[in-house]
Design a protein around this motif. Structure first.
Motif, mmCIF file in Angstrom:
data_model
loop_
_atom_site.group_PDB
_atom_site.id
_atom_site.type_symbol
_atom_site.label_atom_id
_atom_site.label_comp_id
_atom_site.label_asym_id
_atom_site.label_seq_id
_atom_site.Cartn_x
_atom_site.Cartn_y
_atom_site.Cartn_z
ATOM 1 N N ARG A 60 -2.270 54.669 55.740
ATOM 2 C CA ARG A 60 -1.756 53.855 56.849
ATOM 3 C C ARG A 60 -0.321 53.395 56.570
ATOM 4 N N GLN A 61 0.480 53.343 57.621
ATOM 5 C CA GLN A 61 1.801 52.741 57.518
ATOM 6 C C GLN A 61 1.702 51.283 57.919
ATOM 7 N N ILE A 62 2.266 50.400 57.096
ATOM 8 C CA ILE A 62 2.228 48.970 57.398
ATOM 9 C C ILE A 62 3.621 48.374 57.252
ATOM 10 N N ARG A 115 4.440 54.131 49.187
ATOM 11 C CA ARG A 115 5.767 54.743 49.265
ATOM 12 C C ARG A 115 6.641 53.901 50.186
ATOM 13 N N LEU A 116 7.814 53.560 49.689
ATOM 14 C CA LEU A 116 8.779 52.786 50.471
ATOM 15 C C LEU A 116 9.378 53.694 51.535
ATOM 16 N N LEU A 117 9.292 53.294 52.808
ATOM 17 C CA LEU A 117 9.725 54.155 53.905
ATOM 18 C C LEU A 117 11.180 53.937 54.308
ATOM 19 N N GLN A 118 11.751 52.818 53.899
ATOM 20 C CA GLN A 118 13.148 52.535 54.267
ATOM 21 C C GLN A 118 13.778 51.690 53.161
ATOM 22 N N ASP A 119 14.832 52.216 52.562
ATOM 23 C CA ASP A 119 15.481 51.483 51.480
ATOM 24 C C ASP A 119 17.005 51.685 51.558
ATOM 25 N N PRO A 120 17.781 50.614 51.829
ATOM 26 C CA PRO A 120 17.289 49.253 51.972
ATOM 27 C C PRO A 120 16.571 49.042 53.304
ATOM 28 N N PRO A 121 15.615 48.119 53.330
ATOM 29 C CA PRO A 121 14.941 47.793 54.584
ATOM 30 C C PRO A 121 15.845 46.921 55.458
ATOM 31 N N PRO A 122 15.490 46.713 56.712
ATOM 32 C CA PRO A 122 16.273 45.791 57.546
ATOM 33 C C PRO A 122 16.087 44.351 57.073
ATOM 34 N N TYR A 123 17.194 43.654 56.887
ATOM 35 C CA TYR A 123 17.142 42.276 56.381
ATOM 36 C C TYR A 123 17.226 41.263 57.513
ATOM 37 N N ARG A 124 16.771 40.066 57.230
ATOM 38 C CA ARG A 124 16.937 38.956 58.155
ATOM 39 C C ARG A 124 18.427 38.655 58.296
ATOM 40 N N GLN A 125 18.795 38.057 59.419
ATOM 41 C CA GLN A 125 20.189 37.694 59.636
ATOM 42 C C GLN A 125 20.645 36.641 58.629
ATOM 43 N N ASN A 126 19.743 35.757 58.244
ATOM 44 C CA ASN A 126 20.087 34.577 57.463
ATOM 45 C C ASN A 126 20.607 34.923 56.073
ATOM 46 N N LEU A 154 18.685 32.031 53.438
ATOM 47 C CA LEU A 154 17.301 32.402 53.137
ATOM 48 C C LEU A 154 17.206 33.920 53.233
ATOM 49 N N ARG A 155 17.499 34.606 52.137
ATOM 50 C CA ARG A 155 17.658 36.065 52.176
ATOM 51 C C ARG A 155 16.358 36.794 51.859
ATOM 52 N N GLY A 156 16.019 37.740 52.723
ATOM 53 C CA GLY A 156 14.861 38.584 52.487
ATOM 54 C C GLY A 156 14.726 39.607 53.590
ATOM 55 N N PRO A 157 13.968 40.683 53.364
ATOM 56 C CA PRO A 157 13.769 41.693 54.403
ATOM 57 C C PRO A 157 13.036 41.114 55.615
ATOM 58 N N ARG A 158 13.486 41.515 56.813
ATOM 59 C CA ARG A 158 12.755 41.145 58.029
ATOM 60 C C ARG A 158 11.541 42.044 58.202
ATOM 61 N N HIS A 159 11.667 43.271 57.785
ATOM 62 C CA HIS A 159 10.545 44.207 57.802
ATOM 63 C C HIS A 159 10.550 44.961 56.481
ATOM 64 N N LEU A 160 9.389 45.360 56.001
ATOM 65 C CA LEU A 160 9.296 46.194 54.800
ATOM 66 C C LEU A 160 8.243 47.262 55.056
ATOM 67 N N PRO A 161 8.658 48.367 55.716
ATOM 68 C CA PRO A 161 7.705 49.425 56.044
ATOM 69 C C PRO A 161 7.341 50.268 54.817
ATOM 70 N N ILE A 162 6.032 50.403 54.587
ATOM 71 C CA ILE A 162 5.566 51.226 53.466
ATOM 72 C C ILE A 162 4.382 52.089 53.914
#
Length: 394
Positions: free
Chosen positions: A123-125, A370-381, A384-392
């Motif tokens: 499954r992709q999540i 398996r990481l599907l996108q690297d780098p993943p899309p990040y939050r605007q902020n 408070l830095r972190g990915p907005r999505h992390l598709p795997i």
């Protein structure tokens, strides 16, 4: 000079996936680097830690005339800060409720297992939407006594408030500030009304504890209750989402450490501390000196904005050996991931438990993911830095 644009470049969305080369540039230009907008940027460990403990540095936005209402205790100086933080701690931790956070371990494990039940091979999540966000949101809702079904309402309020608090040098923040103020009013009203429903008929939650405090000298005013509840609800999930997601991304990028943790899960507490240093959820905090202050030979005038790049300090080679290397066995790891001084993160003990439980439960899945996108899309902020999505792919 390029150094005068560092804050603008660090906060530029293009830098979100990897701001660390800019932090290295900041430390090389520092310890104190004046920016084109008149603010001062600091990214070295020792100077940052010292200023976090310096009573001459204010966090109160009223110092700059930015707000007229009393802010939450996160944005207050002592003695107001100490009084409100102490009252907020009474139903949360020692000495009045020494077991509340630790008692959440079973609940956190249960919520974690429920979220992982839908994780099937092939499954992709999205690790953010499917796991890293709902876990801390469910936990803080349970602690405060907020109905989980109301989460979509406070997510919109939370997004507006966090956006208003972000660093945006050179940008017009009028609309963001207006939206943040409206969200503050609506969210505060919602939480106070919710608390009032528990007056006289308390449940086992923090809102009940606040409104049913028997000692009149220890009660929060309506305004204080609103600001405290908003702070706890937002801070109780925003940073933990980033900590879990940044942690998972780091382990997916470094399979040798992932394998090490799978073989020795007893290392998880130290691995979480290293993640708080290496990929922290909070990157910057702002302070304003009450009077002129000397920092490493630079005089910073009273009222100037001082931006402390915590994430840069935690990668300072003057303090940490091989700071750009992720090392889950790192000794002497006094990072700045939760800040320091009187504003040391109130929810740090809970965030640590959540991150350890979440990453521990994820280890078997990440090992074959398996990481599907690297780098993943990040939050605007940028703060408070972190990915907005992390598709795997599981």
């Amino acid at each position: 000079m390029d150094s005068e644009t560092l804050l603008a470049r660090i906060t530029d969305y293009a830098s979100r996936p990897n701001p660390y080369p800019l932090y290295a540039e900041l430390r090389a230009a520092g310890p104190v680097v004046r920016q084109a907008d008149g603010s001062y940027l600091i990214g070295t460990y020792h100077e940052t830690a010292a200023l976090l403990h310096d009573p001459r540095m204010s966090v109160d936005p009223r110092t700059r005339g930015e707000v007229t209402h009393k802010p939450p205790f996160l944005l207050l100086d002592d003695p107001e800060h100490h009084r409100l933080r102490t009252l907020a701690m009474r139903p949360f931790g020692p000495p009045h409720n020494p077991g509340r956070v630790d008692a959440m371990r079973g609940e956190i494990d249960r919520i974690t297992k429920e979220l992982l039940a839908s994780f099937e091979a092939g499954r992709q999540i999205d690790l953010v939407d499917d796991f890293a966000y709902p876990l801390p949101v469910t936990v803080i809702c349970r602690l405060l006594g907020v109905p989980r079904e109301d989460e979509p309402r406070f997510r919109a309020w939370s997004d507006a408030l966090v956006a208003a608090a972000d660093f945006r040098p050179g940008q017009d923040t009028t609309e963001a500030n207006k939206a943040g103020e409206q969200a503050r009013i609506e969210m505060g009203g919602y939480l106070v009304d919710l608390a009032e429903q528990r007056r006289g008929s308390p449940d086992d939650d923090m809102l009940s504890a606040f409104v049913n405090e028997p000692d009149p000298t220890l009660r929060l005013t309506r305004e204080e209750l609103a600001e405290t509840a908003i702070l706890l609800l937002i801070a109780g999930h925003e940073t933990t989402v980033n900590l879990i997601t940044n942690g998972a991304l780091t382990l997916l990028r470094q399979p040798e450490h992932l394998d090490h943790l799978r073989r020795d899960p007893g290392l998880l507490p130290r691995a979480v501390e290293e993640l708080l240093r290496y990929e922290p959820p909070v990157h910057m905090r702002e302070r304003v000196p009450h009077g002129d202050i000397d920092v490493a030979g630079t005089t910073i005038p009273a009222g100037a904005s001082v931006v402390l790049a915590l994430a840069s300090g935690s990668r300072d080679p003057m303090r940490f050996h091989e700071p750009d290397r992720f090392d889950p066995t790192r000794p002497d790891n006094q990072h700045l991931g939760f800040g320091s001084g009187i504003h040391l993160c109130y929810g740090g003990p809970l965030a640590r438990i959540e991150a350890q439980a979440a990453l521990g439960a994820l280890l078997p899945y990440l090992g074959t993911a398996r990481l599907l996108q690297d780098p993943p899309p990040y939050r605007q902020n940028a703060m408070l830095r972190g990915p907005r999505h992390l598709p795997i792919q599981l």
